[in-house]
Design a protein around this motif. Structure first.
Motif, short mmCIF file in Angstrom:
data_model
loop_
_atom_site.label_atom_id
_atom_site.label_comp_id
_atom_site.label_asym_id
_atom_site.label_seq_id
_atom_site.Cartn_x
_atom_site.Cartn_y
_atom_site.Cartn_z
N ASP A 136 10.29 16.46 9.03
CA ASP A 136 9.46 15.51 8.27
C ASP A 136 10.34 14.59 7.42
OD1 ASP A 136 7.20 16.59 9.34
OD2 ASP A 136 6.74 17.87 7.61
N GLY A 137 11.40 15.18 6.87
CA GLY A 137 12.33 14.42 6.04
C GLY A 137 12.95 13.25 6.77
N VAL A 138 12.95 13.32 8.11
CA VAL A 138 13.47 12.20 8.91
C VAL A 138 12.31 11.30 9.37
CG1 VAL A 138 14.78 11.55 10.98
CG2 VAL A 138 15.41 13.59 9.69
N PHE A 139 11.32 11.91 10.03
CA PHE A 139 10.28 11.09 10.67
C PHE A 139 9.30 10.46 9.68
CE2 PHE A 139 11.44 14.33 13.95
CZ PHE A 139 12.19 13.46 14.72
N ASN A 140 9.14 11.07 8.50
CA ASN A 140 8.28 10.47 7.47
C ASN A 140 9.08 9.64 6.48
OD1 ASN A 140 6.33 11.92 8.76
ND2 ASN A 140 6.21 13.55 7.22
N ASN A 141 10.23 9.17 6.91
CA ASN A 141 11.13 8.46 6.02
C ASN A 141 11.56 7.15 6.69
OD1 ASN A 141 13.31 7.71 4.44
ND2 ASN A 141 14.07 9.81 4.19
N LEU A 156 23.71 11.86 20.41
CA LEU A 156 23.43 12.78 19.32
C LEU A 156 23.86 14.18 19.76
CD1 LEU A 156 20.38 13.05 17.02
CD2 LEU A 156 20.95 15.04 18.40
N VAL A 157 24.51 14.90 18.86
CA VAL A 157 24.92 16.29 19.16
C VAL A 157 24.15 17.22 18.23
CG1 VAL A 157 26.85 17.92 19.24
CG2 VAL A 157 27.23 15.53 19.86
N ALA A 158 23.51 18.24 18.81
CA ALA A 158 22.68 19.14 18.00
C ALA A 158 22.87 20.59 18.44
CB ALA A 158 21.22 18.76 18.17
N ASP A 159 22.68 21.51 17.49
CA ASP A 159 22.54 22.92 17.82
C ASP A 159 21.03 23.18 17.82
OD1 ASP A 159 22.22 25.71 17.72
OD2 ASP A 159 24.18 25.97 16.77
N LEU A 167 14.27 15.33 19.21
CA LEU A 167 13.25 14.32 18.88
C LEU A 167 13.89 13.06 18.29
CD1 LEU A 167 10.12 15.99 17.24
CD2 LEU A 167 10.30 14.76 19.40
N VAL A 168 14.86 13.28 17.40
CA VAL A 168 15.56 12.14 16.79
C VAL A 168 16.21 11.31 17.90
CG1 VAL A 168 17.43 11.45 15.25
CG2 VAL A 168 15.96 13.36 14.61
N ALA A 169 16.88 11.99 18.85
CA ALA A 169 17.56 11.28 19.95
C ALA A 169 16.55 10.47 20.76
CB ALA A 169 18.28 12.28 20.84
N LEU A 170 15.40 11.08 21.10
CA LEU A 170 14.41 10.35 21.90
C LEU A 170 13.85 9.16 21.12
CD1 LEU A 170 12.35 12.92 24.01
CD2 LEU A 170 14.52 11.83 24.48
N LYS A 171 13.60 9.36 19.81
CA LYS A 171 13.09 8.25 18.99
C LYS A 171 14.10 7.10 18.94
CE LYS A 171 9.56 8.34 16.66
NZ LYS A 171 8.24 7.80 17.07
N LEU A 172 15.40 7.46 18.93
CA LEU A 172 16.44 6.42 18.87
C LEU A 172 16.78 5.88 20.27
CD1 LEU A 172 18.95 7.93 16.25
CD2 LEU A 172 17.09 6.33 15.84
N GLY A 173 16.26 6.55 21.30
CA GLY A 173 16.55 6.11 22.67
C GLY A 173 17.99 6.34 23.08
N ILE A 174 18.59 7.44 22.60
CA ILE A 174 19.98 7.75 22.98
C ILE A 174 20.03 9.14 23.63
CG2 ILE A 174 21.11 6.30 21.25
CD1 ILE A 174 21.46 8.82 19.50
N PRO A 175 21.05 9.38 24.47
CA PRO A 175 21.17 10.71 25.08
C PRO A 175 21.60 11.75 24.04
CG PRO A 175 23.05 9.35 25.69
CD PRO A 175 22.11 8.47 24.92
N ASN A 240 5.10 22.48 20.02
CA ASN A 240 4.53 21.58 21.04
C ASN A 240 3.68 20.51 20.38
OD1 ASN A 240 5.78 23.21 22.90
ND2 ASN A 240 3.91 24.27 23.57
N SER A 241 2.84 20.94 19.41
CA SER A 241 1.98 19.98 18.71
C SER A 241 2.85 19.00 17.93
CB SER A 241 1.06 20.69 17.72
OG SER A 241 0.52 21.83 18.31
N TYR A 242 3.84 19.53 17.23
CA TYR A 242 4.71 18.68 16.41
C TYR A 242 5.37 17.60 17.27
CZ TYR A 242 7.75 17.31 12.59
OH TYR A 242 8.38 16.59 11.61
N HIS A 243 5.95 18.03 18.39
CA HIS A 243 6.67 17.10 19.27
C HIS A 243 5.72 16.06 19.87
CE1 HIS A 243 10.09 19.55 18.59
NE2 HIS A 243 10.84 18.98 19.53
N SER A 244 4.52 16.50 20.27
CA SER A 244 3.54 15.57 20.85
C SER A 244 3.17 14.51 19.82
CB SER A 244 2.28 16.33 21.28
OG SER A 244 2.63 17.33 22.21
N GLU A 245 2.99 14.97 18.56
CA GLU A 245 2.59 14.05 17.50
C GLU A 245 3.69 13.01 17.24
OE1 GLU A 245 1.46 14.53 12.89
OE2 GLU A 245 0.82 16.17 14.21
N VAL A 246 4.92 13.47 17.12
CA VAL A 246 6.03 12.54 16.83
C VAL A 246 6.24 11.55 17.97
CG1 VAL A 246 8.53 12.37 16.46
CG2 VAL A 246 7.22 14.10 15.23
N LEU A 247 6.16 12.04 19.20
CA LEU A 247 6.43 11.16 20.34
C LEU A 247 5.19 10.35 20.75
CD1 LEU A 247 8.76 13.36 22.60
CD2 LEU A 247 9.42 11.48 21.10
#
Lengths: 536, 536
Positions: A136-141, A156-159, A167-175, A240-247
């Motif tokens: 939320d700190g990212v997507f609501n900001n 983007l590199v993530a653990d 989700l951040v990568a998809l929102k930014l359109g980067i691999p 699943n709900s969270y990801h569907s909502e953001v995307l």
């Protein structure tokens, strides 16, 4: 027979490597975004970040101010982007305590496996609460998102232990690329990464089994896989709900995670049991390992004073801050009986039974100590990073695992003959002393540790270079689609060919039915003709 | 954003590679024994042999004097050990003719799949006759065996297409490595190497399917796997007896083959569809590829005379010696209509319709031509070696596959958008001309070929270096047991967990039975009590 060759051969080999380099595309200067993680997970990613900077890449790390390990005022030249969150550091501490309590009370033996996985589900719930705050700190900001959009990141590199990087990568359109030690019973790797894991010889992560299983162990393994899948499917529902909502479209956590271009797994075949994997999985275990540096003067003097007997390095990692007085005394009295000198990382009160041979330190230069020629053994909680340092330097281990993958890690080292385990909950002085004497004086333990070390060092390319190579590859080619298996496009019943098997069985059944009908019809016909003939 | 960096970065990278080298063990000078193979299989192994010699290893090749491709008087510094055999070169020629006939008459369409695999079984029988003579030539030859025993070999390298390399290695007590393009429906890789191949998205080798299959294609794929397994199991019977006899204990061909330390597979993800594999499988496709050398003067002049239009390279490989006059005329008239110049490898009579733009050669410097900047397209029979040269240089292809893996190879290149197929049996001038125009003038074909080329060149280590690395690794460590999956120790029903699934189902059934019984018993009890109460 085999013999070591001269310097000409060495030059030839370097020439070949250089030729290879000129044939491939030149290293790039890219722009990398790092999704945060914490604890030992961050320690491992930090090495990759430092290497990326060394290679002229620009690196930005997203970080919550409540992070335990990420220090945004650290000196290496990284940009930090702060994620505002309302949870407190104490929430993180209580999650860590919950994890330790889970393993203390429900270590997954055959009889507690159900309660273990049930409790794990509850733990995942409290992690979800903290994790969604970060997301939320990212997507609501909007201002942060706008800065990231303008950042011009290449990858983007993530653990995936901390969800939302994908989700951040998809929102930014980067691999994006994952770096991962494991998920329980390989749930994420299997379900989202599509890596096969035949349960007959691939032990479920956290099951504390090896690749050589009895019938009973294989039953336990099958149950581990099923329970973990069940729990994760429940846990996923919220995501699943969270990801569907953001995307803004119906999707699942797993579908989104499955878009990772490369999975950098933090083990290698010196540690892992050989198992099937996919071309977009790269095993880069021990990427943080490096040769030992000289010790501080005082510590070096202490180590040198051990003479022929050498030293023992003792550390239960950064997560275990304290021990009960009773346990500390147990340990100290065991160590006091060794002829070796001992360096012990311990922050608690000095135990009454502490021997003259043992020195306590707040912090240890662990890698430098493990790489010291005087080091005979390593007493460890069994964290992957520490185990890899021991493998790198060929040091046999006494494992006192506490939580997470630690029991599993020690099982791996035991199976490979390089460690002895002592149970944290039930250990006595005698247990610890006996375990230490075994790994120090039975030569097989040192030999096996050295064998693992030789395997670790003898790879075509070092793990860190491979990890960075694939990050750079994804930047150069804007992905690595040529490594992505087609299984991602199949439903689960198509993947297991259940429709095809059903169809073929139906065909066989139809043929059998038709043949039987024909036979019966022919028999009846013959019977009738026979009766007619008899009548005639 | 991404940008190319300066020479400092390049130096840094080389430094890292050198550091990696010094950390790992130094390259060795070992003693390698090569089990023979023939045709394009040998051409590929020859590259490894040359590289091993370059790196100061000693190489001995076992060879039958009837070999088509191995020339024991060749100039590179290999030792040869002759295997006496009584079959004639004509036997080999008739096997090749049989193979070509098999594909000509029974190409595995959905309707001919059964006859194709039945005929393949017959072919395997004639190969068995020749193959056993080679094996007998070693095992029934005490002086040769004694020389080999004294040879002090560190490793044996074999292509399993010619069986018995594994037996020689076991008799000599040395580890062995396979180099392999494929076995039909991956029978050997799956059954003996234990590589998983989910039939839902891993097309069976020779099935001419891709990783994106319709339901019907997945049914065909399932049938291809089953039929091939059935045929190979029958074929194996003879080899099982042979292997048991030579080793003096009951064993099977597959068990013996499964002892291979490393499987060097002659493809890579530029060509292959992504699929699961195991850590002892290394994909080294295109290891023979290298930059183009200048062409002979006369050929260069001809190529340069093509101007802007460039040239087309035409070769149906070394196995197809001749074409019917009709077919040659078809081809020549199609080529004559191109604005490009054409270099055609052809040994037959000069076709009447040959255009002024086409020049016929007995032999072509194929790699140098494909690497020439004027080359626009490659007409190929689809052998793996040729396809890899086209991938290396980024040249789009027209495939006219004839036998073996060639139809499958062209299907791969079509799926990746770098080739168009023309059917050998039915092709007309118009077909060939249209295919050539498509790959030359539709930009996507060149773009896709270039994309595959970039993937090929952008690997952490070159394929040939990886192949030689693992051969050297096995010599240094006397094997690579740490990469061997535990599945080798399981029976087929254990591997598929059928015993565990059966046990768990039995447990569930027992529980259901007990619960039902208890319910019924309780109901009866309640019923009886109810009746009693009613009576009262």
């Amino acid at each position: 027979m085999v013999s070591v060759v001269n310097i000409t051969m060495l030059k030839k080999f370097v020439q070949l490597l250089v030729l290879n380099l000129t044939l491939t595309e030149v290293v790039l200067s890219g722009n990398v975004l790092i999704w945060p993680s914490d604890g030992s997970h961050w320690l491992n990613i930090k090495i990759i970040v430092e290497e990326l900077i060394q290679r002229n890449h620009s690196v930005t790390v997203l970080v919550s101010p409540k992070s335990l390990f990420i220090n945004s005022s650290s000196d290496f030249s990284v940009k930090f982007e702060e994620i505002p969150v309302s949870y407190k550091k104490s929430n993180i501490d209580s999650i860590i305590e919950h994890i330790i309590r889970l393993w203390k009370n429900h270590r997954p033996t055959p009889f507690t496996i159900w309660t273990f996985y049930k409790e794990l589900g509850k733990l995942l719930d409290s992690i979800f609460q903290v994790n969604t705050q970060i997301c939320d700190g990212v997507f609501n900001n909007p201002s942060l998102m706008a800065r990231l959009q303008k950042g011009g990141f290449d990858v983007l590199v993530a653990d995936p232990v901390l969800v939302c990087g994908e989700l951040v990568a998809l929102k930014l359109g980067i691999p994006f690329i994952y770096t991962l030690r494991f998920s329980p019973a390989w749930t994420v790797e299997r379900n989202c990464g599509k890596i096969p894991a035949p349960m007959s010889y691939v032990p479920a992560a956290l099951s504390e089994l090896t690749d050589q299983m009895t019938f009973g162990e294989r039953v336990k393994n099958a149950i581990s896989y099923s329970l973990q899948d069940y729990i994760f499917q429940s846990y996923w529902k919220e995501w699943n709900s969270y990801h569907s909502e953001v995307l803004g479209r119906p999707t699942t956590l797993c579908e989104t995670m499955g878009k990772a271009e490369i999975w950098l797994i933090r083990t290698y075949w010196d540690f892992e049991f050989p198992r099937p994997y996919l071309p977009n999985f790269e095993f880069v275990g021990g990427l943080h390992c490096k040769p030992a540096k000289p010790l501080p003067k005082e510590m070096e003097d202490f180590v040198q004073s051990s003479g022929e007997d050498g030293i023992v390095v003792f550390s239960l990692g950064s997560m275990v801050k304290n021990l009960t007085e009773e346990k500390a005394n147990f340990i100290a009295s065991a160590l006091a009986q060794l002829p070796q000198k001992v360096v012990w990382r311990y922050k608690g009160k000095k135990p009454a039974t502490l021997g003259a041979n043992t020195r306590i330190f707040d912090w240890l230069p662990q890698n430098d100590l493990l790489g010291h020629p005087k080091t005979k053994a390593f007493v460890t909680h069994g964290g992957t990073n520490g185990i890899y340092e021991a493998i790198y330097h060929g040091i046999p281990m006494v494992g006192i695992p506490i939580f997470g993958d630690q029991p599993d890690n020690i099982v791996h080292m035991k199976a490979k003959g390089a460690a002895v385990e002592v149970k944290f909950n039930t250990m006595t002085s005698a247990d610890l002393l006996s375990a230490l004497r075994t790994v120090i004086y039975q030569p097989s333990y040192k030999e096996n540790a050295m064998r693992l070390s030789r395997i670790h060092h003898d790879q075509p390319v070092k793990p860190l270079d491979r990890a960075v190579f694939w990050i750079e590859f994804v930047m150069r080619h804007k992905g690595a689609k040529h490594l992505r298996p087609a299984s991602h496009d199949l439903t689960w019943f198509q993947y297991h060919s259940l429709d095809v098997i059903g169809f073929l069985l139906a065909c066989v059944a139809t043929v059998i039915f038709m043949v039987t009908k024909c036979c019966l019809f022919s028999c009846q016909k013959i019977g009738k003709t026979g009766k007619k003939k008899k009548r005639e």
